[in-house]
Enzyme design. Structure first.
Site, PDB file in Angstrom:
ATOM      1  N   ASP A   1       0.824  -1.216   0.000  1.00 49.17           N
ATOM      2  CA  ASP A   1       0.000   0.000   0.000  1.00 49.17           C
ATOM      3  C   ASP A   1       0.853   1.259   0.000  1.00 49.17           C
ATOM      4  O   ASP A   1       0.413   2.313  -0.456  1.00 49.17           O
ATOM      5  CB  ASP A   1      -0.939  -0.001   1.218  1.00 49.17           C
ATOM      6  CG  ASP A   1      -2.193   0.836   0.997  1.00 49.17           C
ATOM      7  OD1 ASP A   1      -2.455   1.218  -0.152  1.00 49.17           O
ATOM      8  OD2 ASP A   1      -2.910   1.104   1.980  1.00 49.17           O
TER       9      ASP A   1
ATOM     10  N   CYS B   1      -2.868   9.457  -0.167  1.00 47.95           N
ATOM     11  CA  CYS B   1      -4.213   9.385  -0.710  1.00 47.95           C
ATOM     12  C   CYS B   1      -4.259  10.362  -1.868  1.00 47.95           C
ATOM     13  O   CYS B   1      -3.895  11.523  -1.703  1.00 47.95           O
ATOM     14  CB  CYS B   1      -5.221   9.777   0.364  1.00 47.95           C
ATOM     15  SG  CYS B   1      -6.836  10.179  -0.302  1.00 47.95           S
TER      16      CYS B   1
END
Lengths: 312, 312
Positions: B20, B244
């Site tokens: 991630d 993000c």
């Protein structure tokens, strides 16, 4: 489920950016900019603002204009304007500037107080009694902070019994409010829960403030632990201002708008205008010349939705 | 009071930095550096590492070497090496690379799943059943993630009932582990407490993972809320890697070493070597070319004491 009113107890935030934040900035923020910020903060709903510090201008040049800032404020009814005072002389200057409340400070750690104040904690607290004589009858309220209550960067952990004895001394002097400060961000949620529970046996929740730094990323987790244990008053700084000299690159105080956003999403009232705070936080780099650690001002509120990408 | 063993339940962390975290880095981290990092992570004590993703190399070029990374690992007994797989073809590649576990993912939000996967959540979950046929009998274990479980950046909050129905579909397919993911950092502690409590009525704690991002500064507060509600497994990324795309400048996944430090100070076992993790985190800028958000690697552990200033 988020952002809805509940019967959760309100959470009261005292804004400390212009004191604990600005005091370590190498740039001198212009007096008129300080006043404009404080007036905007009171308009955003703060019932308590720690405005400045009546310390030696040589020790903290960034706050040398404390008296001018107090003179220039537009005092909003319902907002308590607080000043930190380190000694009886500072208290006299604070009273002359018509502060609403003085905040006294002594570390529970002997070495930290000597490094910070040049005297033992006992000598600091003796000074408090002289300050109380100065303040008596003036209508100015009093608060005193136990610095390094959750650990000292020189000595390590401080015994809870020692912290509690210092709180008892404050109360014996007639000081109304008590702040437990995690001066360099060493606290953890389990420790916070225990110490808050103990403090609440002798200090009512409406007179107990928790002051956390986010140095190790636990600021809001510690707030949650303290709130769960019954604490209701917290210091926070717009943008998360306020670094730590022993942790270059680490963040400062817990961030006001991040805390207000968390409370809002959890249905806990703060009485504050979050959108206004985000706007003020986004303006901080103009005042101090660098980025600030606050997250919500960068990411937006959870409810700020984004357009669906065209490819979808 | 801090750092001492208690009877608190252990907290299990799955490290996700190389998946991630690295997937959004513009720099390609060399395969040998990925392997060295994963081997160092397993040596630091992780029982679960999400190593990489068998996605299209065109979609995520940073992870195009997933098979080579699995081929080069020194497999530590007791460590489960996981790969994310988006579709049946990815599952075949993962099995060929001898992964220990596949992690499937579908968003609960229709628009997010279409943006991310190019299909409806229902179509993604149909794909899961084909993946389960591929995996059956291979000895490879399975986990599936509910993305945007705590809110979607396009649609906003997702109803808990809808999240729970998706979890039920996963379980009906024979998938063993379930992850509830706060994909873009929208969760708050109250919501976490409620959703975790509901999920634990159908997923045992040893099979439920919480995946939080620190986008709005609430990552560790959410962990604390989830742990309080009975959750025991958490994803985290070394250094807090993993941004993000909708929040430039905001932090990524919750930071492994910050979480391990919090757990250690609270007397919660993680089985991990915190000093080794801090060392590995401090080496990340060499691999990816920029600073990382983790705080403990900058500030040091609370027990790292500083010399008393000479003036004292």
């Amino acid at each position: 489920m988020t952002g809805t009113a509940t019967n959760a107890s309100p959470l009261l935030i005292q804004e400390v950016a212009t004191r604990d934040g600005f005091q370590i900035e190498p740039v001198f923020v212009a007096t008129r900019d300080k006043i404009a910020l404080i007036d905007a903060l009171s308009a955003a709903g703060f019932s308590r603002i720690e405005v400045s510090s009546f310390v030696s201008p040589k020790a903290v040049p960034a706050l040398r204009d404390a008296a001018e800032v107090f003179a220039g404020l537009h005092r909003r009814p319902g907002t308590v304007y607080v000043a930190l005072v380190p000694n009886p002389k500072g208290a006299e200057r604070a009273l002359a500037a018509r502060v609403d409340e003085v905040n006294l400070v002594a570390s529970v750690s002997e070495t930290h107080n000597r490094a910070n104040m040049g005297m033992s904690p006992a000598a600091s607290i003796e000074g408090f009694s002289r300050i109380m004589e100065t303040v008596r009858g003036s209508g100015v309220s009093t608060n005193a902070t136990v610095a390094t209550a959750f650990g000292c960067p020189f000595e390590g952990e401080q015994a809870a019994d020692k912290v509690m004895r210092q709180v008892e001394r404050y109360l014996a002097l007639g000081i109304e409010g008590v702040t437990l400060a995690d001066t360099t961000g060493m606290a953890n949620p389990r420790q916070v829960e225990h110490l808050v529970a103990r403090a609440l046996t002798i200090v009512p929740a409406e007179h107990l403030t928790l002051h956390f730094h986010n140095t190790r990323g636990l600021g809001l987790a510690n707030v949650l632990a303290a709130y769960g244990a019954g604490a209701r008053r917290f210091d926070a700084a717009l943008g998360g201002l306020g670094g730590c000299p022993f942790a270059p690159g680490a963040t400062g105080n817990i961030c006001t708008e991040d805390l207000v956003s968390m409370a809002y999403e959890m249905g806990i009232e703060t009485g504050l205008d979050l959108d206004a705070l985000i706007g003020l936080s986004r303006d901080l780099p103009r005042l101090i010349g660098h980025d600030v650690p606050g997250q919500v001002a960068k990411a937006g509120r959870p409810s700020d939705l984004h357009p669906v990408p065209a490819a979808a």
